[in-house]
Design a protein around this motif. Structure first.
Motif, PDB file in Angstrom:
ATOM      1  N   ARG A 110      -7.986  36.283  71.630  1.00  0.00           N
ATOM      2  CA  ARG A 110      -8.908  36.311  70.490  1.00  0.00           C
ATOM      3  C   ARG A 110      -8.304  35.702  69.231  1.00  0.00           C
ATOM      4  O   ARG A 110      -9.009  35.082  68.439  1.00  0.00           O
ATOM      5  CB  ARG A 110      -9.342  37.745  70.197  1.00  0.00           C
ATOM      6  N   GLU A 111      -7.003  35.920  69.029  1.00  0.00           N
ATOM      7  CA  GLU A 111      -6.323  35.450  67.822  1.00  0.00           C
ATOM      8  C   GLU A 111      -4.987  34.790  68.191  1.00  0.00           C
ATOM      9  O   GLU A 111      -3.928  35.319  67.897  1.00  0.00           O
ATOM     10  CB  GLU A 111      -6.062  36.609  66.867  1.00  0.00           C
ATOM     11  N   PRO A 112      -5.046  33.626  68.825  1.00  0.00           N
ATOM     12  CA  PRO A 112      -3.816  33.011  69.322  1.00  0.00           C
ATOM     13  C   PRO A 112      -2.807  32.664  68.231  1.00  0.00           C
ATOM     14  O   PRO A 112      -1.604  32.887  68.404  1.00  0.00           O
ATOM     15  CB  PRO A 112      -4.291  31.767  70.059  1.00  0.00           C
ATOM     16  N   ARG A 113      -3.262  32.142  67.119  1.00  0.00           N
ATOM     17  CA  ARG A 113      -2.316  31.776  66.046  1.00  0.00           C
ATOM     18  C   ARG A 113      -1.656  33.006  65.445  1.00  0.00           C
ATOM     19  O   ARG A 113      -0.457  33.032  65.208  1.00  0.00           O
ATOM     20  CB  ARG A 113      -3.019  30.970  64.963  1.00  0.00           C
ATOM     21  N   ARG A 114      -2.459  34.011  65.161  1.00  0.00           N
ATOM     22  CA  ARG A 114      -1.929  35.245  64.573  1.00  0.00           C
ATOM     23  C   ARG A 114      -0.939  35.913  65.528  1.00  0.00           C
ATOM     24  O   ARG A 114       0.144  36.333  65.128  1.00  0.00           O
ATOM     25  CB  ARG A 114      -3.076  36.199  64.252  1.00  0.00           C
ATOM     26  N   ALA A 115      -1.309  36.004  66.800  1.00  0.00           N
ATOM     27  CA  ALA A 115      -0.444  36.652  67.782  1.00  0.00           C
ATOM     28  C   ALA A 115       0.861  35.885  67.953  1.00  0.00           C
ATOM     29  O   ALA A 115       1.941  36.490  67.979  1.00  0.00           O
ATOM     30  CB  ALA A 115      -1.173  36.775  69.124  1.00  0.00           C
ATOM     31  N   ARG A 116       0.788  34.566  68.046  1.00  0.00           N
ATOM     32  CA  ARG A 116       1.999  33.744  68.225  1.00  0.00           C
ATOM     33  C   ARG A 116       2.907  33.844  66.999  1.00  0.00           C
ATOM     34  O   ARG A 116       4.118  34.011  67.112  1.00  0.00           O
ATOM     35  CB  ARG A 116       1.607  32.290  68.493  1.00  0.00           C
ATOM     36  N   SER A 117       2.315  33.775  65.824  1.00  0.00           N
ATOM     37  CA  SER A 117       3.077  33.865  64.584  1.00  0.00           C
ATOM     38  C   SER A 117       3.762  35.228  64.449  1.00  0.00           C
ATOM     39  O   SER A 117       4.945  35.315  64.096  1.00  0.00           O
ATOM     40  CB  SER A 117       2.152  33.614  63.392  1.00  0.00           C
ATOM     41  N   ALA A 118       3.034  36.288  64.735  1.00  0.00           N
ATOM     42  CA  ALA A 118       3.603  37.634  64.655  1.00  0.00           C
ATOM     43  C   ALA A 118       4.717  37.799  65.687  1.00  0.00           C
ATOM     44  O   ALA A 118       5.773  38.370  65.387  1.00  0.00           O
ATOM     45  CB  ALA A 118       2.521  38.691  64.864  1.00  0.00           C
ATOM     46  N   TYR A 119       4.498  37.286  66.874  1.00  0.00           N
ATOM     47  CA  TYR A 119       5.521  37.363  67.920  1.00  0.00           C
ATOM     48  C   TYR A 119       6.795  36.654  67.468  1.00  0.00           C
ATOM     49  O   TYR A 119       7.891  37.210  67.536  1.00  0.00           O
ATOM     50  CB  TYR A 119       4.994  36.751  69.220  1.00  0.00           C
ATOM     51  N   GLN A 120       6.659  35.424  67.001  1.00  0.00           N
ATOM     52  CA  GLN A 120       7.825  34.649  66.579  1.00  0.00           C
ATOM     53  C   GLN A 120       8.544  35.313  65.406  1.00  0.00           C
ATOM     54  O   GLN A 120       9.776  35.390  65.378  1.00  0.00           O
ATOM     55  CB  GLN A 120       7.411  33.225  66.211  1.00  0.00           C
ATOM     56  N   SER A 121       7.777  35.790  64.461  1.00  0.00           N
ATOM     57  CA  SER A 121       8.336  36.439  63.281  1.00  0.00           C
ATOM     58  C   SER A 121       9.123  37.694  63.652  1.00  0.00           C
ATOM     59  O   SER A 121      10.256  37.903  63.198  1.00  0.00           O
ATOM     60  CB  SER A 121       7.193  36.792  62.325  1.00  0.00           C
ATOM     61  N   HIS A 122       8.534  38.530  64.485  1.00  0.00           N
ATOM     62  CA  HIS A 122       9.186  39.781  64.865  1.00  0.00           C
ATOM     63  C   HIS A 122      10.377  39.546  65.800  1.00  0.00           C
ATOM     64  O   HIS A 122      11.380  40.253  65.712  1.00  0.00           O
ATOM     65  CB  HIS A 122       8.169  40.753  65.464  1.00  0.00           C
ATOM     66  N   LEU A 123      10.292  38.557  66.664  1.00  0.00           N
ATOM     67  CA  LEU A 123      11.433  38.252  67.527  1.00  0.00           C
ATOM     68  C   LEU A 123      12.605  37.737  66.692  1.00  0.00           C
ATOM     69  O   LEU A 123      13.750  38.144  66.902  1.00  0.00           O
ATOM     70  CB  LEU A 123      11.050  37.234  68.602  1.00  0.00           C
ATOM     71  N   ALA A 124      12.315  36.868  65.739  1.00  0.00           N
ATOM     72  CA  ALA A 124      13.373  36.367  64.856  1.00  0.00           C
ATOM     73  C   ALA A 124      14.001  37.517  64.071  1.00  0.00           C
ATOM     74  O   ALA A 124      15.228  37.582  63.922  1.00  0.00           O
ATOM     75  CB  ALA A 124      12.818  35.306  63.904  1.00  0.00           C
ATOM     76  N   ARG A 125      13.173  38.432  63.589  1.00  0.00           N
ATOM     77  CA  ARG A 125      13.705  39.570  62.845  1.00  0.00           C
ATOM     78  C   ARG A 125      14.517  40.486  63.760  1.00  0.00           C
ATOM     79  O   ARG A 125      15.554  41.013  63.353  1.00  0.00           O
ATOM     80  CB  ARG A 125      12.569  40.351  62.183  1.00  0.00           C
ATOM     81  N   ALA A 126      14.069  40.665  64.977  1.00  0.00           N
ATOM     82  CA  ALA A 126      14.821  41.489  65.930  1.00  0.00           C
ATOM     83  C   ALA A 126      16.214  40.913  66.137  1.00  0.00           C
ATOM     84  O   ALA A 126      17.203  41.657  66.179  1.00  0.00           O
ATOM     85  CB  ALA A 126      14.071  41.574  67.254  1.00  0.00           C
ATOM     86  N   LYS A 127      16.303  39.616  66.246  1.00  0.00           N
ATOM     87  CA  LYS A 127      17.607  38.970  66.415  1.00  0.00           C
ATOM     88  C   LYS A 127      18.450  39.145  65.161  1.00  0.00           C
ATOM     89  O   LYS A 127      19.640  39.453  65.243  1.00  0.00           O
ATOM     90  CB  LYS A 127      17.428  37.495  66.767  1.00  0.00           C
ATOM     91  N   TRP A 128      17.852  38.960  63.999  1.00  0.00           N
ATOM     92  CA  TRP A 128      18.584  39.130  62.751  1.00  0.00           C
ATOM     93  C   TRP A 128      19.081  40.565  62.611  1.00  0.00           C
ATOM     94  O   TRP A 128      20.233  40.795  62.247  1.00  0.00           O
ATOM     95  CB  TRP A 128      17.721  38.747  61.547  1.00  0.00           C
ATOM     96  N   VAL A 129      18.218  41.511  62.892  1.00  0.00           N
ATOM     97  CA  VAL A 129      18.565  42.925  62.738  1.00  0.00           C
ATOM     98  C   VAL A 129      19.764  43.286  63.615  1.00  0.00           C
ATOM     99  O   VAL A 129      20.657  44.019  63.185  1.00  0.00           O
ATOM    100  CB  VAL A 129      17.349  43.825  63.071  1.00  0.00           C
ATOM    101  N   THR A 130      19.805  42.776  64.823  1.00  0.00           N
ATOM    102  CA  THR A 130      20.898  43.134  65.723  1.00  0.00           C
ATOM    103  C   THR A 130      22.155  42.311  65.469  1.00  0.00           C
ATOM    104  O   THR A 130      23.264  42.791  65.694  1.00  0.00           O
ATOM    105  CB  THR A 130      20.480  42.991  67.198  1.00  0.00           C
ATOM    106  N   GLU A 131      21.998  41.080  64.982  1.00  0.00           N
ATOM    107  CA  GLU A 131      23.156  40.218  64.768  1.00  0.00           C
ATOM    108  C   GLU A 131      23.727  40.329  63.357  1.00  0.00           C
ATOM    109  O   GLU A 131      24.939  40.357  63.178  1.00  0.00           O
ATOM    110  CB  GLU A 131      22.781  38.763  65.055  1.00  0.00           C
TER     111      GLU A 131
END
Length: 90
Positions: free
Chosen positions: A58-79
């Motif tokens: 239903r919301e491909p751009r929003r979902a992809r953007s949120a996924y990328q943003s949160h994955l990048a933050r997850a990496k930052w948070v752990t590293e």
């Protein structure tokens, strides 16, 4: 740090602060689930649906953007953020 919720709703974009935030502390489980899914080669659409509660059909751009943003933050948070190394944040 208090015990984080197991399945919290997410914002459209994860924080980009260079310090840990309350949002990060609340989403540590989300971040771990994202990192695990990536390490297992899971499809981002499935991860967005299950972990982020966003519908990539239903919301491909929003979902992809949120996924990328949160994955990048997850990496930052752990590293860099050291959230999981028990240094705490304020």
């Amino acid at each position: 740090m208090r015990k984080p919720p197991l399945d919290p709703d997410v914002a459209d974009a994860a924080p980009t602060d260079q310090m840990l935030t309350v949002y990060d502390e609340q989403h540590v489980v989300t971040y771990m689930r994202l990192l695990q899914a990536e390490s297992e080669g899971a499809d981002w659409r499935e991860v967005a649906r299950i972990v982020l509660h966003l519908d990539p059909e239903r919301e491909p751009r929003r979902a992809r953007s949120a996924y990328q943003s949160h994955l990048a933050r997850a990496k930052w948070v752990t590293e860099q953020g050291r959230l999981l190394r028990d240094t705490g944040s304020k």
